[in-house]
Design a protein around this motif. Structure first.
Motif, mmCIF file in Angstrom:
data_model
loop_
_atom_site.group_PDB
_atom_site.id
_atom_site.type_symbol
_atom_site.label_atom_id
_atom_site.label_comp_id
_atom_site.label_asym_id
_atom_site.label_seq_id
_atom_site.Cartn_x
_atom_site.Cartn_y
_atom_site.Cartn_z
ATOM 1 N N GLU A 98 0.831 -1.204 0.000
ATOM 2 C CA GLU A 98 0.000 0.000 0.000
ATOM 3 C C GLU A 98 0.865 1.253 0.000
ATOM 4 O O GLU A 98 0.576 2.222 -0.718
ATOM 5 C CB GLU A 98 -0.961 0.020 1.185
ATOM 6 C CG GLU A 98 -1.905 1.202 1.125
ATOM 7 C CD GLU A 98 -3.109 1.096 2.043
ATOM 8 O OE1 GLU A 98 -3.930 2.021 1.990
ATOM 9 O OE2 GLU A 98 -3.230 0.119 2.784
ATOM 10 N N ILE A 99 1.919 1.257 0.774
ATOM 11 C CA ILE A 99 2.843 2.402 0.783
ATOM 12 C C ILE A 99 3.429 2.605 -0.609
ATOM 13 O O ILE A 99 3.471 3.735 -1.114
ATOM 14 C CB ILE A 99 3.958 2.201 1.828
ATOM 15 C CG1 ILE A 99 3.361 2.270 3.239
ATOM 16 C CG2 ILE A 99 5.066 3.242 1.658
ATOM 17 C CD1 ILE A 99 4.309 1.846 4.344
ATOM 18 N N ASN A 100 3.852 1.536 -1.234
ATOM 19 C CA ASN A 100 4.404 1.610 -2.584
ATOM 20 C C ASN A 100 3.382 2.172 -3.569
ATOM 21 O O ASN A 100 3.703 3.037 -4.400
ATOM 22 C CB ASN A 100 4.889 0.228 -3.022
ATOM 23 C CG ASN A 100 5.722 0.283 -4.271
ATOM 24 O OD1 ASN A 100 6.514 1.185 -4.452
ATOM 25 N ND2 ASN A 100 5.530 -0.698 -5.142
ATOM 26 N N ALA A 101 2.146 1.707 -3.481
ATOM 27 C CA ALA A 101 1.088 2.181 -4.381
ATOM 28 C C ALA A 101 0.798 3.666 -4.151
ATOM 29 O O ALA A 101 0.571 4.415 -5.107
ATOM 30 C CB ALA A 101 -0.180 1.357 -4.183
ATOM 31 N N ILE A 102 0.819 4.109 -2.902
ATOM 32 C CA ILE A 102 0.598 5.533 -2.593
ATOM 33 C C ILE A 102 1.732 6.357 -3.176
ATOM 34 O O ILE A 102 1.503 7.390 -3.821
ATOM 35 C CB ILE A 102 0.478 5.749 -1.071
ATOM 36 C CG1 ILE A 102 -0.784 5.071 -0.532
ATOM 37 C CG2 ILE A 102 0.469 7.243 -0.739
ATOM 38 C CD1 ILE A 102 -0.822 4.938 0.987
ATOM 39 N N GLU A 103 2.959 5.918 -2.949
ATOM 40 C CA GLU A 103 4.115 6.668 -3.451
ATOM 41 C C GLU A 103 4.134 6.746 -4.971
ATOM 42 O O GLU A 103 4.587 7.746 -5.534
ATOM 43 C CB GLU A 103 5.413 6.034 -2.947
ATOM 44 C CG GLU A 103 5.647 6.263 -1.486
ATOM 45 C CD GLU A 103 7.002 5.813 -0.993
ATOM 46 O OE1 GLU A 103 7.331 6.130 0.155
ATOM 47 O OE2 GLU A 103 7.751 5.143 -1.757
ATOM 48 N N ASN A 104 3.644 5.728 -5.636
ATOM 49 C CA ASN A 104 3.622 5.709 -7.096
ATOM 50 C C ASN A 104 2.376 6.352 -7.693
ATOM 51 O O ASN A 104 2.192 6.334 -8.913
ATOM 52 C CB ASN A 104 3.762 4.267 -7.610
ATOM 53 C CG ASN A 104 5.146 3.724 -7.360
ATOM 54 O OD1 ASN A 104 6.131 4.446 -7.451
ATOM 55 N ND2 ASN A 104 5.233 2.449 -7.030
ATOM 56 N N GLY A 105 1.512 6.887 -6.848
ATOM 57 C CA GLY A 105 0.308 7.554 -7.326
ATOM 58 C C GLY A 105 -0.758 6.600 -7.821
ATOM 59 O O GLY A 105 -1.692 7.008 -8.506
ATOM 60 N N GLU A 106 -0.642 5.332 -7.468
ATOM 61 C CA GLU A 106 -1.605 4.327 -7.908
ATOM 62 C C GLU A 106 -2.800 4.219 -6.964
ATOM 63 O O GLU A 106 -3.808 3.618 -7.317
ATOM 64 C CB GLU A 106 -0.917 2.962 -8.008
ATOM 65 C CG GLU A 106 0.190 2.936 -9.034
ATOM 66 C CD GLU A 106 1.075 1.717 -8.917
ATOM 67 O OE1 GLU A 106 0.854 0.886 -8.014
ATOM 68 O OE2 GLU A 106 2.012 1.604 -9.721
#
Length: 65
Positions: free
Chosen positions: A29-37
């Motif tokens: 989830e952190i990765n998806a937030i950081e990538n704007g997904e």
């Protein structure tokens, strides 16, 4: 509105793994937030801000159109 998670996390010199452990938010989830997904809910933003020891204002950029 933009979540400045990557920028703040880098300033704090914190890995995604460490942030996930401290905040209770998954690494994916952190990765998806950081990538704007993914746009997180306010509860997740609060968890991340607390874990990063910053205010909500430090983590969120508001843009007027």
């Amino acid at each position: 509105m933009e979540i400045l998670l990557w920028q703040v996390r880098q300033e704090k010199n914190m890995s995604i793994r460490a942030l996930a452990e401290k905040s209770g938010v998954s690494k994916s989830e952190i990765n998806a937030i950081e990538n704007g997904e993914r746009i997180p809910g306010i509860d997740v933003v609060c968890q991340l801000a607390i874990a990063l020891d910053v205010t909500l204002e430090d983590l969120v950029l508001y843009r007027k159109n």
